[in-house]
Design a protein around this motif. Sequence first.
Motif, PDB file in Angstrom:
ATOM      1  N   ASP A 173     -73.089 -13.951  30.720  1.00  0.00           N
ATOM      2  CA  ASP A 173     -72.201 -14.287  31.834  1.00  0.00           C
ATOM      3  C   ASP A 173     -70.833 -14.844  31.462  1.00  0.00           C
ATOM      4  OD1 ASP A 173     -73.099 -16.731  30.944  1.00  0.00           O
ATOM      5  OD2 ASP A 173     -73.709 -17.458  32.911  1.00  0.00           O
ATOM      6  N   ILE A 193     -71.711  -6.525  30.983  1.00  0.00           N
ATOM      7  CA  ILE A 193     -70.312  -6.190  30.701  1.00  0.00           C
ATOM      8  C   ILE A 193     -70.142  -5.920  29.208  1.00  0.00           C
ATOM      9  CG2 ILE A 193     -69.617  -8.606  30.426  1.00  0.00           C
ATOM     10  CD1 ILE A 193     -67.016  -7.853  31.963  1.00  0.00           C
ATOM     11  N   TRP A 223     -57.758  -9.225  37.888  1.00  0.00           N
ATOM     12  CA  TRP A 223     -59.043  -8.600  37.599  1.00  0.00           C
ATOM     13  C   TRP A 223     -59.626  -8.021  38.870  1.00  0.00           C
ATOM     14  CZ3 TRP A 223     -58.580 -13.898  38.085  1.00  0.00           C
ATOM     15  CH2 TRP A 223     -59.422 -14.526  38.999  1.00  0.00           C
ATOM     16  N   LEU A 263     -71.628  -5.198  38.862  1.00  0.00           N
ATOM     17  CA  LEU A 263     -71.053  -6.297  38.098  1.00  0.00           C
ATOM     18  C   LEU A 263     -69.979  -6.965  38.952  1.00  0.00           C
ATOM     19  CD1 LEU A 263     -70.547  -7.813  35.371  1.00  0.00           C
ATOM     20  CD2 LEU A 263     -68.871  -6.013  34.875  1.00  0.00           C
ATOM     21  N   ILE A 264     -70.074  -8.278  39.067  1.00  0.00           N
ATOM     22  CA  ILE A 264     -69.098  -9.045  39.845  1.00  0.00           C
ATOM     23  C   ILE A 264     -68.431 -10.057  38.923  1.00  0.00           C
ATOM     24  CG2 ILE A 264     -68.773 -10.638  41.770  1.00  0.00           C
ATOM     25  CD1 ILE A 264     -71.367  -9.324  42.978  1.00  0.00           C
ATOM     26  N   LEU A 265     -67.102  -9.949  38.802  1.00  0.00           N
ATOM     27  CA  LEU A 265     -66.350 -10.939  38.038  1.00  0.00           C
ATOM     28  C   LEU A 265     -66.065 -12.109  38.968  1.00  0.00           C
ATOM     29  CD1 LEU A 265     -63.826  -8.758  35.998  1.00  0.00           C
ATOM     30  CD2 LEU A 265     -66.178  -9.383  35.452  1.00  0.00           C
ATOM     31  N   ASP A 266     -66.685 -13.238  38.691  1.00  0.00           N
ATOM     32  CA  ASP A 266     -66.549 -14.423  39.531  1.00  0.00           C
ATOM     33  C   ASP A 266     -65.195 -15.100  39.364  1.00  0.00           C
ATOM     34  OD1 ASP A 266     -69.221 -14.224  40.528  1.00  0.00           O
ATOM     35  OD2 ASP A 266     -69.928 -15.097  38.643  1.00  0.00           O
ATOM     36  N   ASN A 268     -69.401  -1.582  32.940  1.00  0.00           N
ATOM     37  CA  ASN A 268     -70.664  -2.163  33.384  1.00  0.00           C
ATOM     38  C   ASN A 268     -71.763  -1.269  32.807  1.00  0.00           C
ATOM     39  OD1 ASN A 268     -72.973  -3.118  34.589  1.00  0.00           O
ATOM     40  ND2 ASN A 268     -72.266  -2.862  36.686  1.00  0.00           N
ATOM     41  N   SER A 327     -68.966 -13.948  35.004  1.00  0.00           N
ATOM     42  CA  SER A 327     -69.496 -12.867  35.839  1.00  0.00           C
ATOM     43  C   SER A 327     -70.987 -13.054  36.087  1.00  0.00           C
ATOM     44  CB  SER A 327     -69.267 -11.518  35.153  1.00  0.00           C
ATOM     45  OG  SER A 327     -70.130 -11.382  34.035  1.00  0.00           O
ATOM     46  N   ASN A 328     -71.558 -12.107  36.820  1.00  0.00           N
ATOM     47  CA  ASN A 328     -72.993 -12.133  37.066  1.00  0.00           C
ATOM     48  C   ASN A 328     -73.763 -11.347  36.005  1.00  0.00           C
ATOM     49  OD1 ASN A 328     -72.134  -9.557  37.911  1.00  0.00           O
ATOM     50  ND2 ASN A 328     -73.811  -9.396  39.388  1.00  0.00           N
TER      51      ASN A 328
END
Length: 132
Positions: free
Chosen positions: A121, A35, A83, A67-70, A61, A116-117
């Motif tokens: 992170d 990110i 988000w 890209l995963i925003l947790d 990304n 994120s992943n």
Amino acid sequence: MNTMKKIITIIAIFFTIGQLMAQKPAQKNYTGAEIEFDHITADLGTLNIGDVKETFFTFTNIGKKPLILDNVIISCDCTEIEWPKTPVMPGQIGKIKVIYTAKNSGSINKWATVLSNAEKDRVILTLKGKVN
């Protein structure tokens, strides 16, 4: 003569360190998601109590995997966050929307932690400003 050798050695060490630090850093070759934000601080300016201010943090990304925003953790109940809940593909742009409600007078120093992943992170986004 011993002192002169020590001085020359120390100068050589500092010169070498300086040369290494001056070299252009190699671009990182991201293999996973990564990110990159266009900015990480938003200045909300001067607000009055009760004002609501909306701002966006845009990111890309720059990695090679989705890209995963947790989660996005906020520092106070005066802030709402929205988000992307779906993966952001490599090269794609995403936005995090921040809505701030001015509740107390004084300086605005709020933050949101983006989890994120990505290889990096955690990213901390900040809100600055003043409430009259």
